[in-house]
Structure formats: C-alpha cells, structure tokens
Design a protein around this motif. Structure first.
Motif: not given
Lengths: 328, 328
Positions: B273-284, B292-304
């Motif tokens: 089951a492929a998890v886009p590991i590096a991509d999730i890391a990037r998004q985090a 830090i910049a005070g921008r709004a962020v999504a509360n929760r993002r689920v990767f299937k």
DNA sequence: GTTTGTGATGTAACCGTTTACATCTTCGCG
DNA sequence: CGCGAAGATGTAAACGGTTACATCACAAAC
C-alpha cells in the motif's frame, strides 16, 4: 530571589542554600520553566548543537549515518542541526556559513569539495569534523573509509572465484570516494595481470544508474561479474538483471560496496565491502564532543571495509551444488 | 554608520541610501560577516528552525520522511533540528520541552503517545504539526495516513486473488498506526465472511520481526498469503522464506505496507500500500511554514494509500504463466 | 526666510541568560 | 565584643542583534 540565584540553581552550582534551591526548583517545576536557549547561547557562546552537512539524504547509507549520529548525540545531550543536498562545494560553503553561529561544531561530508572548507580563515568559523575524504580540507580531523582497499578486496575476491571479465559500475566522477573505489578495482585487475580487461561503466550511486548499467551490460554480452561501486547501484542492477532473465550468481556474479542494511535481504544476498556506517558516525559525533570539551582528538582515523561474501558472488560450482541440495 | 543602519541594510529595508547600502554590503562581504543567529533569535523571537521529532530513525521509511522535510525546508530557507528515538511519550515530552525555545514549530510523529502533547497548557509551547496519528493530541493540524483503508484494500486484494488463509504480521501493539492496519485486515476478512480465518502474528515493524514471523509460519504450515503491517517486516519475511526454500508467490503470496523505495527492488517485487512518504513530509513542513507566517492551515489531511500490485502477490496461475514464458 | 514634510541616520531600550563583582549574613575565634 | 572569613544573595554589565523613537539634513511650499 534574584535572577542570578535562579541561574545558579538551574546550572547546578553548589553555592546556593538548600532551602532556596528547593524553592526555586519547585517553582520552576510548576511553571514548566525552560531556559531560553538563544539567550543562553548568546551569553555562553555555546549552543549544545552539532551541525550535520551531508551531500544527500537518499537511501539507507545516509539513513544509517544519521541514525548513528543521532544516537551518540542523544547520549551526550547534544542537539542536531541537519542540512543536506550540498552537491556542489559552493552550496556546502553557504550552508556552513549559515550554520556558523547556530552550532558548536560541524560534521561535514562533502566528497565533491575542492576548495578548503575548514581551517583558519576558511568559511567554517567553527570546528569541523570530516566524514569521508574532503579534497582540499585535509586540516580537519577526519573519519575516512579505505575505499581503495575495499574495492581491491572485492575485485580480488571476484577474480579468485574464477571470474575474468569483471565490469565495474563506477560512481560519480567528481566524487573522490567513488574515484578511490575505481582505483582499487583497477589495481586488483592489474595485479592479476588482467589490466587489459578493464570494463568500466559510468554510474551515479543511485539505484537507477545500476539499472541502466545492467541493461547496457545485458545488451552487450554479459561479463563474468559486475562490481558496483555501492550497494544501491548493485540493487538496481540486480533488479534489472532479474527482469532480463539473467540469474545471479549463476549467469553473472554481483558485488556492491557499503553493506547497507538491506543488502543482506535482497535475493540473492549481496556480496559487499562492509562499512560500519553507524559506528563511524558515532565516532565522528564523539569527536565533535571532544573538540568542544577541549579534549585532544585523533587527526585521522581510517576504517578498512570488511569483505562480506554472500550468495550474489558465489562461485558457480558452489552455487550449483547449493541449487541441487535445495532442490533435492 | 550605526548598528541600526547596518541592521536595516542586512535585513533588506528600503529606507537606506543606496550609497550607504553599497558600502555596508561591500564591507560585510569582505569581512564575511554573518549575523549571530542567537542574538537575532533573542530579539525577534524567531529561529527560522523547525524541530523534527521522530520515534525512530531506522530504515527507509524515516529516511524518506527526513528527505522530504529537508527538501521543503531548504526551499523555504528553514533549518532543521532533528531528534529521534522517542519511543515512549515521556521522552517525547522531554524532547519537546528541550526544543521549545530552539524552534518556531515542531513536526511531531509519536504514534505511541497517549497524553496530550500539544495545544494550550501542554508541554509544547510552540506550534506542533502532527505526522500520523498521535493519540490524545487531536488539537494540532495533522497529516495522517488512512491505515485502515490501506490494510483493507491489501487484504481484499489478497482475498480476490483466491487466498483464503491470510496471515497478518502485526506491528507494535502500542502503535496506533499498526492497530489501524490490523483493524483494516480484520474488517476485510469479516466482510468476506472469513472472520473466523483471522491469523495474527505479533511483530515489531523491523526486518527481524518479519523474519521470525516467517519462521513461525513455515513451521506451523503455511498460509496462502502473508500480509505484513509494513514493508520492512515483509522484506525480513521474504528473506526468511527464501532461506526455508518457500517460493513467493508460488507457495505463499506476500504483501507489505508503505512502499518504501526498496520494495520495488526486492525479489520478487513487493505488493504494498503506497504511502507518499516524502510528499506528506513536504506538506507537513509547508504547514509549519504557514503557521509561522500566520496563514490559515488545514486542520487535518488524510492520505489514502494506493494499492500497488507487484509480483509478490500475483495469482498463482498468472505466476505460473510468467514462469513458463520466462523459461521458454 | 520660515515652516513643514520626508527620507536617512543615530540612540538607546530590549530580548533572557550568565557571571564578575559587590554586598550582606552568619559564625567562629581571639 | 569585634573582626575576618566564608557562604549566600543581589547588582549590573555583558552577549549581538532589532526596532521604536529621536534627530538631522534638505527640499518644497508658503
């Protein structure tokens, strides 16, 4: 209570009355107080942080390196500032500059460097410990792998297994470690009076270049053995050979270099020159700690890889015997 | 020139005369001057550093994670403070405390946590972004893998390939991600009215526990298929099966979870089951930057996870056909 | 020729520690 | 009872930047 008394208490000085100390510690506990590290660093000129500068982060080699460093750093209460992807020396210099005031020492791996990155008047401005060779920066303490000896031994092993035509999948040309491995391969061949048999394919230390090498070799008539300058390329190679229907080691022997953890789990397990990656990393960190503490450190420590013979390079008749016993 | 003018110049303010600016920059260049980051941090209350707290560093999963984070951090000019081996929540809390004043935000992965590590009044004191589930810390933005769905799909795939007796090599029991994968396995079985066929073996997410599971299974009469809760265990499993002379997928099918880079290179290549590991890391990391910049962020993002079918789970008749064509 | 506004620069307070030095207690001892 | 030493605590000056505010020079407007 004054700030000085609090500071003394928290830093474990003994000239604080027991009652006062207890009171301060109790309050600090309820407040969940932690001293501000920047303020402390500004005052003491120590950050309790070690910088780690690597050329890349892809694959198990660097993973093991970081793991070894992290383990040792935790044991010593040091923090780790990590930075990578410093292919060219220019970038490494910039990263070193940026780290200058953030760390007490730097562990640097820059096999492609050419200019002096350490020493007085250089860009570092902070003690540097080298991981692997770093051309131009011989002044710093270094923990190097004897790539030449390792490659020599692998090649000799393949020769002594009866292989005459041994192809070498080289690493990046601007990488000094890769060049040393090539030199070891050549030396072993010429010692065996097989210098004319040099067969070199360009590679880039990643799985994909191993794949491409295997495809090229399979098209051009296979050698007796393939020696890849690192395990990742050998793994890519192995995969491409399997796709082509070429059996390892029956049709062609295969060897790598590094002994990354996965190498014993591929099929067949990979013959390789084992480098104690995590251990070297640990020693490099401890060297940093010693430098910071003002202790004397060794100038240069050389690690000779150990030849690890696994099924991927088994002699043909051995392999055949194994096959029979497995099937019988 | 006063310190203020120099500071303004170096920070790119526009209210500095061009002539003055040029002079300052020239002198700074010749002096190789770099502002002291602790002093700056003390004054601005920003460190330009992101903390990364991981439970472990062993293996390609974490390697990929760090690589993804590092890439994104470099792109944004942020530094990375790395710390790992925080198995128990107690240690994670201590590490979090120690990082507090050294970083602007923390990326935390703590699948074994139980108490609240984030939010107001917690130990963090700094914004936290979660990588994976972190029991008790639901307040922070999180980037989670749908372990349940991934495991469900793998199991269903194995079932639809005709396997009835499917063994599951579980991960650590105190790891919530591992428990979710187990739950997915169970759900798929019970949906197929094969709930009674549950066959669970304990594991620990490392190669060696995969080996042991395979040895136990080989001794106890093989199942039709083995589903390991992560790829590393599947690789250990594969190796032990090979040693026992058990063929994959002919004698037993095999699947893993994560799709770490090496999985496509093992023999046979691993269904997973492929998890886009590096991509999730990037998004985090980008989420941290946004906070830090005070921008709004999504509360929760689920990767299937995506089902990746490779040779290790091929249906028996397909495999047989392949064998013939390869040999013929 | 003042006044006023504007852009460039300087001054000094502040960030949160550490630490040299000063001060204040307390106690032993002559 | 007074004195000195030792121990506990306080004071204030660093550390090296940023930044609010003051000042200054100069040009435009009256």
């Amino acid at each position: 209570m004054s700030v000085a008394t609090v500071s003394r208490t928290l830093n474990g000085f003994d000239n604080v009355a027991t009652a006062t100390r207890d009171r301060i510690l109790k309050i600090a506990g309820t407040l969940d107080y932690v001293p501000h590290s920047s303020a402390r660093a500004l005052s003491t000129r120590r950050t309790d942080t070690i910088g780690v500068l690597l050329p890349d982060l892809y694959g198990e080699f660097f993973s093991e390196l970081i793991r070894g460093i992290d383990l040792a750093a935790r044991a010593r209460g040091l923090h780790l500032l990590l930075s990578s992807s410093h292919g060219d020396p220019q970038e490494a210099a910039a990263a070193l500059r940026a780290m200058r005031s953030r760390v007490d020492a730097v562990i640097l791996m820059s096999p492609q460097a050419r200019k002096n990155l350490v020493g007085p008047g250089s860009v570092a401005g902070v003690p540097v410990v080298l991981l692997g060779s770093c051309p131009g920066s011989e002044a710093a303490p270094s923990f190097v792998i004897d790539n030449y000896a390792g490659a020599f031994e692998i090649t000799r092993h393949l020769l002594s297994a009866g292989h005459r035509r041994i192809a070498f999948v080289a690493g990046p040309q601007d990488n000094v470690e890769a060049r040393e491995r090539l030199r070891g391969y050549r030396a072993a061949l010429s010692q065996a009076a097989a210098a004319g048999a040099e067969w070199i394919i360009e590679g880039g230390f990643c799985e994909d270049s191993g794949r491409r090498a295997a495809q090229a070799l399979a098209g051009a008539g296979l050698p007796d053995a393939i020696f890849c300058a690192n395990d990742m390329m050998a793994i890519g190679c192995l995969d491409a050979l399997r796709e082509k229907g070429v059996r390892v080691p029956e049709d062609v022997a295969l060897a790598g270099f590094d002994d990354i953890p996965i190498s014993r789990y591929v099929n067949p397990p990979l013959t390789t020159a084992a480098v104690p990656i995590a251990d070297i990393a640990r020693q490099a960190l401890e060297c940093c700690a010693d430098i910071i503490a003002g202790r004397a450190v060794a100038n240069r420590r050389v690690f000779k890889p150990e030849l690890v013979i696994r099924a991927s390079s088994m002699m043909h008749r051995d392999t055949a015997a194994n096959q029979f016993s497995e099937r019988g």
